[in-house]
Design a protein around this motif. Structure first.
Motif, short mmCIF file in Angstrom:
data_model
loop_
_atom_site.label_atom_id
_atom_site.label_comp_id
_atom_site.label_asym_id
_atom_site.label_seq_id
_atom_site.Cartn_x
_atom_site.Cartn_y
_atom_site.Cartn_z
N PHE A 16 44.22 46.43 42.09
CA PHE A 16 43.96 47.26 40.91
C PHE A 16 44.02 48.71 41.37
N GLN A 17 45.23 49.24 41.52
CA GLN A 17 45.41 50.53 42.17
C GLN A 17 45.74 51.66 41.19
N SER A 18 45.29 52.85 41.56
CA SER A 18 45.30 54.00 40.65
C SER A 18 46.67 54.38 40.11
N ARG A 19 47.71 54.31 40.90
CA ARG A 19 49.04 54.71 40.41
C ARG A 19 49.73 53.59 39.65
N LEU A 20 49.24 52.39 39.78
CA LEU A 20 49.82 51.22 39.11
C LEU A 20 49.22 51.02 37.71
N MET A 21 47.92 51.21 37.58
CA MET A 21 47.21 50.82 36.36
C MET A 21 47.69 51.50 35.08
N PRO A 22 48.13 52.76 35.09
CA PRO A 22 48.59 53.35 33.83
C PRO A 22 49.78 52.60 33.20
N ALA A 23 50.53 51.88 33.99
CA ALA A 23 51.70 51.16 33.47
C ALA A 23 51.38 49.73 33.03
N ILE A 24 50.15 49.28 33.25
CA ILE A 24 49.79 47.88 32.98
C ILE A 24 49.42 47.68 31.52
N ASP A 25 50.06 46.71 30.87
CA ASP A 25 49.76 46.35 29.49
C ASP A 25 48.31 45.85 29.41
N GLN A 26 47.52 46.44 28.55
CA GLN A 26 46.10 46.09 28.39
C GLN A 26 45.34 46.19 29.71
N GLY A 27 45.72 47.18 30.50
CA GLY A 27 45.10 47.38 31.81
C GLY A 27 43.61 47.65 31.75
#
Length: 177
Positions: A16-27
């Motif tokens: 659950f990483q900071s640069r990845l999460m903005p792109a996650i659907d319903q993150g």
């Protein structure tokens, strides 16, 4: 035993990483449920392991998920089971509850690696994320087909409690409301 045994459980929080999460659907929902699992594990004394994939590129674990009481494993492999020290931290008799991102990449490969290493795996579907819903749902079906149990955060909470007489019952219920 068909339920998750709290005496031999381990919680695994994958990438659950900071640069990845903005792109996650319903993150945000996945993070919220992962936090519930972390808090519940802490409440009943279940160890937690975090992984971070290529932290230099994807950043650290998001601030909402505290890593200070857990073991943190840095990895470059998508399958954490291929990281040098990972399987040593997951004893063979453990019930491993898994949450993380992305469901169809690091989570799925790690779950398949754990299953291949003969670990019992429970995947918390409401604490998973992918950029696309189709990828997440396909990964869930594949992990289940290969032997992972698909569960929800609330199922884990109640299986870890085992009884309404558990001394931490009221605190645990507050986590899921």
């Amino acid at each position: 035993m068909l339920t998750i045994d709290p005496l031999i459980s381990l919680l695994l929080i994958v990438d659950f990483q900071s640069r990845l999460m903005p792109a996650i659907d319903q993150g945000a929902a996945a993070v919220k449920n992962a936090r519930r699992l972390i808090d519940m594990a802490d409440l009943v004394g279940i160890p937690t392991i975090f992984t971070e994939q290529n932290a230099k590129g994807l950043g650290a674990t998001v601030a909402e998920l505290p890593t200070d009481k857990a073991r943190l494993i840095h990895k470059m492999t998508f399958d954490a089971a291929r990281a040098p020290e990972f399987l040593e931290t997951v004893p063979a008799d453990r019930h491993v509850v898994v949450a993380g991102c992305e469901a169809h990449v690091c989570v799925q490969q790690t779950v398949l690696g754990l299953l291949n290493a003969r670990r019992k795996v429970y995947v918390a579907r409401d604490a998973l994320g992918s950029r696309r819903t189709e990828d997440k749902e396909t990964a869930i079906r594949r992990m289940e087909r290969h032997g992972a149990e698909i569960v929800t955060t609330e199922m884990v909470v109640f299986e870890w409690l085992e009884t309404a007489e558990h001394p931490r019952f009221r605190e645990a219920i507050a986590l899921i409301k």
